[in-house]
Write an enzyme that holds these catalytic residues in place. Structure first.
Site: not given
Ligand SMILES: NC(=O)c1ccc[n+]([C@@H]2O[C@H](COP(=O)([O-])OP(=O)(O)OC[C@H]3O[C@@H](n4cnc5c(N)ncnc54)[C@H](O)[C@@H]3O)[C@@H](O)[C@H]2O)c1
Length: 319
Positions: A130-131, A153, A279
């Site tokens: 959503d961001e 981000y 921000g």
């Molecule tokens: N957590 C939230 O509230 C939220 C909300 C909306 C969208 N998102 C999106 O959902 C997705 C997952 O979020 P999350 O909170 O589970 O993230 P997280 O930070 O908990 O996990 C990220 C995972 O990706 C892996 N990773 C990071 N960089 C990498 C790379 N270069 N190559 C391979 N693996 C890599 C890490 O080892 C980790 O297992 C993201 O794309 C995030 O932008 C998250």
């Protein structure tokens, strides 16, 4: 052009499947009988207990690698890209890795899909956020709104969405983008608001609250996000975007109040205010009518789930 096509879920590639949302998705797919290949570099945010849990499953393989560096994608019906640097505060301090993973990583994955024969290309599902819309004081963002990201981000995530759409238009890959709101759930790395505050309060430290705590986030359970991804894969219109909104909008201070209440910590011993995040976005809110038209809606209630999350919290999961 928007098209509707079916993709089976027999063979799934997940990236970032040891992260917070990704591991919920992998566990669900394994339960459904899918073969899952997880490309994860196992960063600080990876859940090591989940890594051990998945390792012995006959339908699961971990490829420990960086999505920006890999030069091969195994065959699959669908690829769901969760891998990201995901914490806004880290991006404000140091943003290079965010560009490398969130932007160049997506570019690399898209190229690997493009290099396949047309019939062998998987559906590319990008997990956005959503961001990317920036904040909204009143009302809700819909999928056609322009993207006005506020920090490094969200800028890298918005840029990735542009890549996905353009690879679809230019090279004909099939894609969907899902934009969920703030996720909550069990076993999130303790850098985000809920697990970090919980961790601090449990240790007798004050949780840290940006500004006056009045910033509003819309909370969506990670299992509801998994339901949303499956709904899009199974019934979504291809080459289109779906918002997934949480059912509960709360000010950050209300979230801390709920955690303190469950832990029995008096409010004056539960948190302190800190400087505002640079921000800072004031409020996020999404119109997810398109997704609800597919039959999806959030099934979990924030105030029912929070005690489960608090009681199952375990810092030892992470390196
Ligand atoms: N957590 C939230 O509230 C939220 C909300 C909306 C969208 N998102 C999106 O959902 C997705 C997952 O979020 P999350 O909170 O589970 O993230 P997280 O930070 O908990 O996990 C990220 C995972 O990706 C892996 N990773 C990071 N960089 C990498 C790379 N270069 N190559 C391979 N693996 C890599 C890490 O080892 C980790 O297992 C993201 O794309 C995030 O932008 C998250």
């Amino acid at each position: 052009m928007s098209v509707k096509s079916t993709h089976s879920l027999d063979n799934v590639i997940v990236t970032g499947g040891l992260g917070f949302i990704g591991k919920h998705f992998v566990r669900r797919c394994l339960g459904l009988g899918c073969v899952v290949r997880n490309i994860d570099k196992v960063s600080y945010a990876a859940d090591l207990m989940t890594k051990a849990e998945f390792e012995n499953h006959p339908n699961y393989r971990l490829m420990q690698a960086d999505i920006a560096d890999i030069d091969y994608l195994p065959e699959s019906d669908v690829i769901v890209n969760f891998a990201a640097e995901s914490h806004v505060d880290n991006a404000i301090t140091s943003n290079r890795k965010f560009c490398e993973t969130n932007f160049l990583g997506v570019q690399n994955l898209l190229e690997l899909v493009r290099c396949k024969q047309q019939l062998e290309r998987p559906l590319f599902v990008q997990i956005s956020t959503d961001e990317v819309y920036g904040d909204i004081y009143v009302g809700q963002h819909s999928e056609s709104d322009i993207l006005v990201p506020s920090n490094p981000y969200s800028a890298t995530k918005a840029a990735a969405d542009m890549l996905v759409k353009s690879w679809g238009r230019t090279y004909g890959i099939e894609w969907n983008i899902l934009r969920p709101t703030n996720n909550y759930g069990e076993h999130q790395y303790p850098e985000k608001l809920i697990p970090k505050s919980l961790w601090r309060m449990k240790r007798g430290q004050l949780a840290l609250l940006h500004g006056d705590g009045s910033y509003v986030r819309s909370w969506l359970h990670a299992e509801d996000t998994v339901d949303a991804i499956l709904a899009v894969i199974e019934n979504g219109e291809r080459n289109s975007i779906y918002n997934a909104g949480g059912a509960t909008e709360l000010e950050n201070i209300e979230v801390l109040r709920a955690i303190a209440g469950h832990l029995g910590v008096p409010e004056n011993e539960a948190w302190q205010t800190t400087e505002d995040r640079l921000g800072q976005d004031v409020r996020y809110s999404l119109d997810d009518g398109r997704l609800q038209a597919l039959g999806w809606k959030p099934a979990r209630q924030f105030h029912d789930e929070l005690p489960v999350i608090i009681d199952s919290f375990d810092f030892k999961r992470f390196a």
